[in-house]
Design a protein around this motif. Structure first.
Motif, PDB file in Angstrom:
ATOM      1  N   THR A 368       0.654  -1.097  -0.005  1.00 32.53           N
ATOM      2  CA  THR A 368       0.109   0.030  -0.020  1.00 32.53           C
ATOM      3  C   THR A 368       1.015   1.184  -0.202  1.00 32.53           C
ATOM      4  O   THR A 368       0.770   2.115   0.746  1.00 32.53           O
ATOM      5  CB  THR A 368      -1.084   0.139   1.268  1.00 32.53           C
ATOM      6  OG1 THR A 368      -0.200   0.003   2.345  1.00 32.53           O
ATOM      7  CG2 THR A 368      -1.963  -1.228   1.120  1.00 32.53           C
ATOM      8  N   PRO A 369       1.709   1.519  -1.065  1.00 33.68           N
ATOM      9  CA  PRO A 369       2.521   2.722  -0.737  1.00 33.68           C
ATOM     10  C   PRO A 369       1.831   3.715  -1.605  1.00 33.68           C
ATOM     11  O   PRO A 369       0.709   3.877  -2.308  1.00 33.68           O
ATOM     12  CB  PRO A 369       3.625   2.172  -1.989  1.00 33.68           C
ATOM     13  CG  PRO A 369       3.065   1.360  -2.957  1.00 33.68           C
ATOM     14  CD  PRO A 369       1.958   0.595  -2.219  1.00 33.68           C
ATOM     15  N   HIS A 370       2.368   5.095  -1.302  1.00 36.99           N
ATOM     16  CA  HIS A 370       2.005   6.214  -1.927  1.00 36.99           C
ATOM     17  C   HIS A 370       3.194   6.372  -3.188  1.00 36.99           C
ATOM     18  O   HIS A 370       3.833   5.309  -3.093  1.00 36.99           O
ATOM     19  CB  HIS A 370       2.018   7.444  -1.138  1.00 36.99           C
ATOM     20  CG  HIS A 370       3.228   7.891  -0.281  1.00 36.99           C
ATOM     21  ND1 HIS A 370       4.483   8.035  -0.846  1.00 36.99           N
ATOM     22  CD2 HIS A 370       3.298   7.750   1.225  1.00 36.99           C
ATOM     23  CE1 HIS A 370       5.259   8.166  -0.096  1.00 36.99           C
ATOM     24  NE2 HIS A 370       4.737   8.357   1.166  1.00 36.99           N
ATOM     25  N   ALA A 371       3.178   7.342  -3.908  1.00 37.91           N
ATOM     26  CA  ALA A 371       3.520   7.328  -5.297  1.00 37.91           C
ATOM     27  C   ALA A 371       5.280   7.248  -4.744  1.00 37.91           C
ATOM     28  O   ALA A 371       6.221   6.662  -5.563  1.00 37.91           O
ATOM     29  CB  ALA A 371       3.394   8.495  -5.970  1.00 37.91           C
ATOM     30  N   GLY A 372       5.808   8.384  -3.765  1.00 30.33           N
ATOM     31  CA  GLY A 372       6.990   8.347  -3.370  1.00 30.33           C
ATOM     32  C   GLY A 372       7.615   7.026  -2.920  1.00 30.33           C
ATOM     33  O   GLY A 372       8.659   6.535  -3.150  1.00 30.33           O
TER      34      GLY A 372
END
Length: 526
Positions: A368-372
């Motif tokens: 579940t990452p964000h873009a960074g």
């Protein structure tokens, strides 16, 4: 599943149209009629009437331009003043003839197009015409369009975007907003953002995928009777779909049957992530939450039902608030991931857990990452990519992460993109902008962990279920944010507290026949 909004790429839509066109089915007539119905509805909402309103048609050379011109003709017959500006050196002949016969005006934009009746319109006059309209119909580019808008029509799009909201015309896109990436949702130049997109036969992936989805507005699907077989390229779950996926306990259920989720999150110094992740899991409806870590006192103060300490679990939430210098928590994450590999528990891997991921994991592990974070994960695995590149092409890079790890990937953003096994792709735009707040991802991780724990056996039986459950958790998370404070600021803990009522509303609505909502739009049958 009821309520799901499905999308198919341009090639599949064209292939589905071919047998109907060969049989003489009047697809353009059907599309234009449905399009004019939507425009009339928008005029009624804006002006309180249809007749006497003003519509400007931006008509390209292709079928979208033809659809727009035919719709303009139908509107003109209802007393609407319709001005069509042709944006290409060619015009759709039948559409132009229909508009002329209905009393509409056809002119070329800054140089004109063949078939224009009243000469060319300079850019200043065209801008005034567009900004003075009640509705602008965008029929400039279609399925074959590539790149953003160019030349005078790009200037018109920029003028509309810069207009004061109270004076800005309603923009209705014909099939798709001109200039978006039809199949991948990319935006590489100027786009005329729509308030409503009326799309034909089936939605197109670019209407659901970011960043282009932000330009689509409300999506209305016109049913043309196309035979679109097989798995859709991209789907967006509706409320009924989420209710069907959500684990509901049977009368004889007990807490272990309902699932136990283990959470390794936070630290003694920074316990917030632990509190939020355990709250998300507990309030989403899991049977039991176990917390493993050094923030147990803070967790118990907030959630006394949580069990602190190791034990058997069906799913893990690993990594929220786990910092690189916390050796003890990192060891716990690694041990849990080893169990996932060898015992088969499901897992949500977030934040600090991402850099501890093994080289390959099964699809019941959801990242579940964000873009960074996704950019760092991929760069560490040999795919040099920046945060900006991930934000520009989220589907491409989420697929890359799935391919390189084997995991299901939930890429967080204004539109959340989920990629899983067997080509499963979901795009969910259910959250308000206010949800971009500290700790919201920790709550989402807890919600998803709870759902995976409750349905772990099903996830093992069907590899495509993990991405569907991830999309469902995203929907519930976004709707809980709206419930916590409609149209205003929310905190992560307020989102967690809104979860029980949000889930109950979804289940109640589905049991009583649903909300009458299809994804982010409806289906029109002309």
């Amino acid at each position: 599943m009821r309520g799901v909004l499905l999308s198919w790429n341009a090639a599949r839509v064209r292939a589905a149209e071919e047998p109907l066109l060969a049989a003489g089915v009047p697809l353009m007539d059907r599309a234009a009629f449905a399009l004019h119905v939507v425009v009339a509805r928008e005029l009624q909402a804006r002006r309180g009437r249809v007749g006497g309103s003003r519509v400007v048609v931006l008509a390209g050379a292709g079928n979208n331009g033809g659809d727009a011109l035919h719709a303009g003709a139908l509107l003109a017959r209802r007393g609407v003043r319709v001005d069509a500006l042709t944006t290409s050196g060619r015009v759709h002949d039948a559409g132009a003839a229909a508009l002329r016969a209905a009393g509409g005006r056809l002119r070329g934009l800054a140089g004109g197009a063949s078939g224009a009746d009243h000469g060319a319109v300079g850019l200043d006059d065209a801008t005034g015409l567009v900004l003075g309209a009640d509705v602008v119909l965008d029929g400039v580019l279609g399925l074959g369009g590539q790149g953003g808008l160019r030349g005078p029509v790009a200037v018109l799009a920029e003028a509309v975007a810069a207009a004061d909201d109270r004076a800005r015309p309603v923009v209705v896109a014909v099939d798709l907003p001109s200039g978006i990436g039809v199949d991948d949702g990319s935006v590489t130049g100027t786009v005329l953002s729509a308030d409503v997109t009326v799309t034909f036969g089936g939605a197109k992936p670019g209407l659901l995928l970011p960043p282009a989805s932000a330009a689509a507005g409300r999506v209305e699907v016109v049913d043309l009777g196309l035979d679109l077989d097989g798995r859709a390229d991209v789907a967006a779950l509706g409320p009924d779909d989420v209710a069907a996926l959500w684990p509901v306990p049977a009368r004889a259920a007990h807490k272990y049957i309902r699932g136990v989720v283990g959470i390794v999150a936070g630290t003694r110094t920074y316990p917030g992530a632990a509190v939020l992740a355990t709250s998300g899991a507990a309030l989403a409806g899991v049977g039991m939450v176990r917390y493993v870590g050094d923030a147990g006192d803070a967790v118990l103060a907030a959630r006394p039902e949580v069990v602190v300490g190791p034990g058997r679990v069906q799913a893990w939430v690993l990594g929220p608030g786990v910092s690189p210098d916390d050796a003890a928590q990192r060891r716990r994450v690694v041990r849990a991931l080893d169990g996932v590999q060898h015992r088969g528990e499901a897992a949500v891997v977030d934040a600090g857990g991402l850099e501890l991921l093994p080289e390959r994991v099964p699809p019941h592990v959801v990242l579940t990452p964000h873009a960074g974070e996704l950019a760092r994960l991929l760069t560490d695995r040999g795919a040099e990519v920046s945060r900006e590149q991930v934000e520009a092409e989220p589907l491409r890079w989420a697929r890359e992460a799935h391919d390189r790890t084997g995991a299901t990937v939930l890429l967080k953003g204004a539109t959340t993109v989920v990629v899983g096994s067997h080509g499963a792709v979901y795009a969910q735009s259910d959250a308000p902008p206010w949800l971009a707040t500290a700790g919201a991802g920790d709550v989402l991780a807890g919600v998803l962990g709870a759902v995976l724990a409750a349905r772990v056996d099903d996830v093992h039986d069907d590899a495509t279920l993990a991405p569907a459950l991830a999309a469902a958790a995203s929907v519930v998370h976004g709707r809980a944010a709206r419930r916590a404070n409609p149209d205003g600021p929310v905190t992560a803990l307020a989102v967690a507290h809104a979860l029980p009522a949000t889930v109950a509303d979804l289940l109640r609505a589905a049991a009583s026949g649903g909300e009458g909502v299809v994804g982010r739009g409806g289906t029109l049958t002309p």
